[in-house]
Design a protein around this motif. Structure first.
Motif, short mmCIF file in Angstrom:
data_model
loop_
_atom_site.label_atom_id
_atom_site.label_comp_id
_atom_site.label_asym_id
_atom_site.label_seq_id
_atom_site.Cartn_x
_atom_site.Cartn_y
_atom_site.Cartn_z
N LYS A 23 46.34 -13.93 30.68
CA LYS A 23 45.59 -15.19 30.75
C LYS A 23 44.32 -15.11 29.91
O LYS A 23 44.03 -16.03 29.14
CB LYS A 23 45.22 -15.50 32.20
CG LYS A 23 46.37 -15.81 33.09
CD LYS A 23 45.91 -15.93 34.53
CE LYS A 23 47.07 -15.83 35.47
NZ LYS A 23 46.64 -15.75 36.86
N CYS A 24 43.59 -14.02 30.06
CA CYS A 24 42.32 -13.87 29.34
C CYS A 24 42.55 -13.76 27.84
O CYS A 24 41.80 -14.33 27.05
CB CYS A 24 41.56 -12.65 29.85
SG CYS A 24 40.97 -12.85 31.54
N GLU A 25 43.56 -13.03 27.45
CA GLU A 25 43.89 -12.86 26.03
C GLU A 25 44.23 -14.20 25.40
O GLU A 25 43.77 -14.53 24.31
CB GLU A 25 45.07 -11.90 25.95
CG GLU A 25 45.33 -11.26 24.65
CD GLU A 25 46.51 -10.28 24.74
OE1 GLU A 25 46.62 -9.51 23.79
OE2 GLU A 25 47.30 -10.30 25.70
N LEU A 26 45.05 -15.00 26.10
CA LEU A 26 45.42 -16.31 25.57
C LEU A 26 44.20 -17.22 25.52
O LEU A 26 43.99 -17.92 24.51
CB LEU A 26 46.52 -16.95 26.41
CG LEU A 26 46.98 -18.32 25.92
CD1 LEU A 26 47.52 -18.26 24.49
CD2 LEU A 26 48.01 -18.91 26.86
N ALA A 27 43.38 -17.21 26.55
CA ALA A 27 42.18 -18.04 26.57
C ALA A 27 41.28 -17.69 25.38
O ALA A 27 40.76 -18.58 24.70
CB ALA A 27 41.42 -17.88 27.88
N HIS A 28 41.10 -16.41 25.12
CA HIS A 28 40.27 -15.98 23.99
C HIS A 28 40.86 -16.47 22.67
O HIS A 28 40.13 -17.01 21.82
CB HIS A 28 40.14 -14.45 23.99
CG HIS A 28 39.37 -13.94 22.82
ND1 HIS A 28 37.99 -14.09 22.70
CD2 HIS A 28 39.78 -13.30 21.70
CE1 HIS A 28 37.60 -13.56 21.55
NE2 HIS A 28 38.67 -13.07 20.93
N LYS A 29 42.16 -16.31 22.48
CA LYS A 29 42.80 -16.75 21.24
C LYS A 29 42.66 -18.26 21.07
O LYS A 29 42.33 -18.75 19.98
CB LYS A 29 44.29 -16.35 21.26
CG LYS A 29 45.09 -16.83 20.09
CD LYS A 29 44.74 -16.12 18.82
CE LYS A 29 45.70 -16.50 17.71
NZ LYS A 29 45.44 -15.80 16.47
N LEU A 30 42.89 -19.01 22.13
CA LEU A 30 42.80 -20.47 22.04
C LEU A 30 41.36 -20.91 21.79
O LEU A 30 41.12 -21.88 21.07
CB LEU A 30 43.35 -21.11 23.31
CG LEU A 30 44.84 -20.88 23.58
CD1 LEU A 30 45.24 -21.49 24.91
CD2 LEU A 30 45.70 -21.39 22.44
N LYS A 31 40.41 -20.21 22.36
CA LYS A 31 39.00 -20.54 22.13
C LYS A 31 38.64 -20.33 20.67
O LYS A 31 37.95 -21.16 20.07
CB LYS A 31 38.10 -19.71 23.04
CG LYS A 31 36.64 -20.13 22.95
CD LYS A 31 35.83 -19.45 24.04
CE LYS A 31 34.39 -19.84 23.97
NZ LYS A 31 34.09 -21.14 24.54
N THR A 32 39.12 -19.24 20.06
CA THR A 32 38.82 -18.99 18.65
C THR A 32 39.46 -20.05 17.75
O THR A 32 38.98 -20.29 16.65
CB THR A 32 39.28 -17.59 18.18
OG1 THR A 32 40.70 -17.50 18.25
CG2 THR A 32 38.63 -16.50 18.99
N LYS A 33 40.51 -20.70 18.24
CA LYS A 33 41.19 -21.76 17.47
C LYS A 33 40.72 -23.15 17.87
O LYS A 33 41.37 -24.15 17.57
CB LYS A 33 42.71 -21.64 17.65
CG LYS A 33 43.29 -20.36 17.07
CD LYS A 33 43.07 -20.33 15.58
CE LYS A 33 43.68 -19.10 14.94
NZ LYS A 33 43.48 -19.08 13.49
#
Length: 144
Positions: A23-33
């Protein structure tokens, strides 16, 4: 010895394992995008939807839709509307082959997901979001 080295190197190139996001990894990736707040949808909306659509799996595939379409990748982008496959006609609104959504690079998935939410239905295009996430961020299944 040399043949063992060659086989080992080839197996590295041929490894076809899916990327499973936390969850955290996806949230971080989506935030950077820049997905947080994109067309009014928060990171919580995206992270809530992903496990219901794909279990955070970049290579998730569902070929069993009643209308003959299939769903591809992390966001289960549908072949009838968003991408093109070789099995039936498509609006192909994201102008991409569906198979591109089955790799570990989710940048093209994100571009297409942004295209989806620009349509009038927004995130309601994903039934998982409607059923599980529309009323706000809820406890979701998946990896921590």
């Amino acid at each position: 010895m040399r043949s063992i080295l060659i086989i080992t190197l080839l197996s590295c190139f041929c490894a076809d394992e899916a990327k499973i996001f936390s969850k955290c990894e996806l949230a971080h990736k989506l935030k950077t995008k820049r997905m947080d707040g994109y067309h009014g949808y928060s990171l919580a909306d995206w992270v809530c939807m992903a496990p219901y659509e794909s279990n955070f799996n970049t290579r998730a595939f569902n070929g069993k839709n009643a209308n003959g379409s299939s769903d591809y990748g992390l966001f289960h982008l549908n072949s009838k509307w968003w991408c093109k496959n070789s099995h039936h006609s498509s609006a192909n609104a994201c102008n991409i082959m569906c198979s591109k959504f089955l790799d570990d690079n989710i940048n093209d998935d994100i571009v297409c997901a942004k295209r989806v939410v620009r349509d009038p239905k927004g995130m309601s295009a994903w039934m998982a979001w409607v059923k599980h996430c529309r009323q706000g961020f809820v406890q979701i299944p998946g990896r921590l």
